[in-house]
Design an enzyme around this catalytic site. Structure first.
Site, PDB file in Angstrom:
ATOM      1  N   ALA A  67      12.834 -20.268   6.322  1.00 12.68           N
ATOM      2  CA  ALA A  67      14.189 -19.979   7.071  1.00 12.68           C
ATOM      3  C   ALA A  67      15.439 -20.999   6.580  1.00 12.68           C
ATOM      4  O   ALA A  67      15.151 -22.047   6.312  1.00 12.68           O
ATOM      5  CB  ALA A  67      14.144 -19.843   8.399  1.00 12.68           C
ATOM      6  N   GLU A 115       5.520 -17.285   5.774  1.00 12.09           N
ATOM      7  CA  GLU A 115       5.527 -15.971   6.651  1.00 12.09           C
ATOM      8  C   GLU A 115       6.030 -14.730   5.784  1.00 12.09           C
ATOM      9  O   GLU A 115       5.235 -13.843   6.065  1.00 12.09           O
ATOM     10  CB  GLU A 115       6.248 -16.515   7.887  1.00 12.09           C
ATOM     11  N   GLU A 135       7.402 -26.105  10.578  1.00 12.24           N
ATOM     12  CA  GLU A 135       8.518 -25.944  11.455  1.00 12.24           C
ATOM     13  C   GLU A 135       8.418 -27.161  12.341  1.00 12.24           C
ATOM     14  O   GLU A 135       9.512 -27.528  13.030  1.00 12.24           O
ATOM     15  CB  GLU A 135       8.467 -24.970  11.959  1.00 12.24           C
TER      16      GLU A 135
HETATM   17  N1  CAA Z   1      16.718 -24.403   4.213  1.00 10.63           N
HETATM   18  C1  CAA Z   1      17.933 -24.470   3.571  1.00 10.63           C
HETATM   19  N2  CAA Z   1      17.786 -25.280   2.472  1.00 10.63           N
HETATM   20  C2  CAA Z   1      16.909 -25.767   1.760  1.00 10.63           C
HETATM   21  C3  CAA Z   1      15.683 -25.363   2.375  1.00 10.63           C
HETATM   22  C4  CAA Z   1      15.572 -24.505   3.596  1.00 10.63           C
HETATM   23  N3  CAA Z   1      14.264 -24.177   4.261  1.00 10.63           N
HETATM   24  N4  CAA Z   1      14.544 -25.761   1.813  1.00 10.63           N
HETATM   25  C5  CAA Z   1      15.352 -26.466   0.792  1.00 10.63           C
HETATM   26  N5  CAA Z   1      16.716 -26.450   0.858  1.00 10.63           N
HETATM   27  C6  CAA Z   1      17.683 -27.147  -0.282  1.00 10.63           C
HETATM   28  C7  CAA Z   1      17.836 -28.428  -0.041  1.00 10.63           C
HETATM   29  O1  CAA Z   1      18.563 -28.819   1.342  1.00 10.63           O
HETATM   30  C8  CAA Z   1      18.336 -28.807  -1.349  1.00 10.63           C
HETATM   31  O2  CAA Z   1      19.816 -28.391  -1.201  1.00 10.63           O
HETATM   32  P1  CAA Z   1      20.890 -29.486  -1.714  1.00 10.63           P
HETATM   33  O3  CAA Z   1      20.663 -29.517  -3.189  1.00 10.63           O
HETATM   34  O4  CAA Z   1      22.234 -28.957  -1.215  1.00 10.63           O
HETATM   35  O5  CAA Z   1      20.763 -30.659  -0.956  1.00 10.63           O
HETATM   36  C9  CAA Z   1      17.705 -27.858  -2.189  1.00 10.63           C
HETATM   37  O6  CAA Z   1      17.184 -26.762  -1.365  1.00 10.63           O
HETATM   38  C10 CAA Z   1      16.456 -28.547  -2.914  1.00 10.63           C
HETATM   39  O7  CAA Z   1      15.683 -28.925  -1.856  1.00 10.63           O
HETATM   40  P2  CAA Z   1      15.100 -30.471  -2.076  1.00 10.63           P
HETATM   41  O8  CAA Z   1      16.360 -31.554  -2.742  1.00 10.63           O
HETATM   42  O9  CAA Z   1      14.721 -30.869  -0.651  1.00 10.63           O
HETATM   43  O10 CAA Z   1      13.882 -30.395  -2.771  1.00 10.63           O
HETATM   44  P3  CAA Z   1      12.722 -31.149  -2.914  1.00 10.63           P
HETATM   45  O11 CAA Z   1      11.946 -31.056  -4.167  1.00 10.63           O
HETATM   46  O12 CAA Z   1      13.061 -32.794  -2.760  1.00 10.63           O
HETATM   47  O13 CAA Z   1      11.814 -30.846  -1.601  1.00 10.63           O
HETATM   48  C11 CAA Z   1      10.598 -29.186  -0.207  1.00 10.63           C
HETATM   49  C12 CAA Z   1      11.244 -29.614  -1.797  1.00 10.63           C
HETATM   50  C13 CAA Z   1       9.461 -29.976   0.160  1.00 10.63           C
HETATM   51  C14 CAA Z   1      10.369 -27.559  -0.132  1.00 10.63           C
HETATM   52  C15 CAA Z   1      11.816 -29.594   0.716  1.00 10.63           C
HETATM   53  O14 CAA Z   1      13.217 -28.982   0.256  1.00 10.63           O
HETATM   54  C16 CAA Z   1      11.494 -29.213   2.179  1.00 10.63           C
HETATM   55  O15 CAA Z   1      10.823 -29.460   2.988  1.00 10.63           O
HETATM   56  N6  CAA Z   1      12.191 -27.849   2.586  1.00 10.63           N
HETATM   57  C17 CAA Z   1      12.274 -27.258   3.828  1.00 10.63           C
HETATM   58  C18 CAA Z   1      10.939 -26.678   4.125  1.00 10.63           C
HETATM   59  C19 CAA Z   1      11.001 -26.226   5.657  1.00 10.63           C
HETATM   60  O16 CAA Z   1      10.947 -27.195   6.595  1.00 10.63           O
HETATM   61  N7  CAA Z   1      10.774 -25.009   5.957  1.00 10.63           N
HETATM   62  C20 CAA Z   1      10.702 -24.423   7.193  1.00 10.63           C
HETATM   63  C21 CAA Z   1      11.981 -23.925   7.679  1.00 10.63           C
HETATM   64  S1  CAA Z   1      12.339 -23.419   9.319  1.00 10.63           S
HETATM   65  C22 CAA Z   1      11.608 -21.770   9.228  1.00 10.63           C
HETATM   66  O17 CAA Z   1      11.269 -21.323   8.388  1.00 10.63           O
HETATM   67  C23 CAA Z   1      11.650 -20.979  10.507  1.00 10.63           C
HETATM   68  C24 CAA Z   1      10.660 -20.118  10.621  1.00 10.63           C
HETATM   69  O18 CAA Z   1       9.485 -20.063  10.902  1.00 10.63           O
HETATM   70  C25 CAA Z   1      11.430 -18.696  10.521  1.00 10.63           C
END
Ligand code: CAA
Length: 261
Positions: A67, A115, A135
């Protein structure tokens, strides 16, 4: 199917390919992605010429990284609660789509991304795919079915470990655990998923609907009731023209041609 901004759709014969298309945000699932997906799936359901769908992510890196955290970061609890945040995934994606669809997971499938993949009827993964429910690190549990579907897919031990620690698993571990149907080379993923979808699309459509409904019923029904439900749908399908055609084609040693009647 025009006018989409954060997904793309493409018809390939009787198969619909849907691509989550926010690669700059690793295809994070914001409200617009959900609404466009709901519209694409509604078109898919309504079009008799479409018989299987594939959902994948744009870019090399991600299916969907969850998300959209930036969309959620500053919102107060009352917003999430009054909007019943994430409810439409269950009502308008999972429940509304009776036809089959496959998730082709090309990279990160994290949080809501994992999911959504698990909402599909099955997952085909590239050997670069990574699955996780991180999460907890954000101060919330999974919210789009992860605690329920991951547990049913891989069992309590692995689901609990993944969900409590946020640890990602790679495609091989996901296949061993029963989360994915098959792992293929990254360059073969899309062709493989589309070919698999084409195989399903060539099957008798009513029998496909029945099969999907019955396998899903295995998660909801006691065994005895599920077995009866299966028998009844088997019996119901014997009234279809496609059953006549399927059995005649077998006896006559030729491929069947199915109409969904
Ligand atoms: N939401 C919004 N933006 C996201 C995102 C997310 N879930 N995941 C990645 N992005 C964005 C980053 O912010 C970044 O944007 P900017 O260039 O503007 O900074 C871009 O995508 C590239 O990401 P990274 O620079 O972080 O890339 P990376 O290769 O260093 O890392 C990753 C990759 C490990 C996947 C990392 O992006 C990450 O940990 N992402 C979040 C994963 C996460 O926590 N997901 C759960 C979300 S909550 C949810 O899903 C609730 C639910 O159950 C419904």
């Amino acid at each position: 199917m025009a006018g989409f901004e954060v997904i793309t759709t493409e018809q390939r014969g009787a198969v619909l390919l849907i691509t989550l298309n926010r690669p700059q945000a690793l295809n994070a699932l914001n409200a617009q992605v959900l609404e466009e997906l709901i519209a694409a799936f509604a078109d898919y359901e309504a079009d008799d010429g479409l018989r299987c769908a594939v959902v994948t992510g744009a870019g090399e890196k991600a299916f969907a990284a969850g998300a959209d955290i930036k969309e959620m970061a500053d919102r107060p609890m009352v917003d999430f609660y009054t909007a019943d945040m994430f409810a439409r995934w269950q009502s308008h994606v999972v429940k509304a789509v009776r036809k089959p669809w496959i998730a082709a997971v090309n990279g990160f499938a994290l949080g809501g991304g994992c999911e959504v993949a698990m909402m599909a009827d099955f997952i085909i993964a590239s050997d670069r795919a990574k699955f996780g429910q991180p999460e907890v690190r954000l101060g919330v549990p999974p919210g789009m079915g992860g605690t329920q579907r991951l547990t049913r897919a891989v069992g309590k031990a692995k689901a609990m470990e993944m969900i409590l620690t946020g640890r990602m698993i790679d495609a091989q571990e996901a296949e061993r655990a029963g989360l994915v149907a098959r792992v293929v080379a990254p360059e073969e993923l899309l062709d493989d998923a589309l070919a698999t979808a084409a195989t399903i699309a060539a099957m008798p459509p009513l029998a496909v609907l029945a099969c999907k409904e019955l396998v899903n019923a295995a998660f909801e029904m006691p065994l005895e009731q599920g077995i009866v439900h299966e028998r009844r749908l088997f019996q119901l399908m014997t009234a279809t023209a496609d059953k006549q055609e399927g059995m005649a084609a077998f006896v006559e040693k030729r491929p069947g041609v199915f109409t969904g009647r």
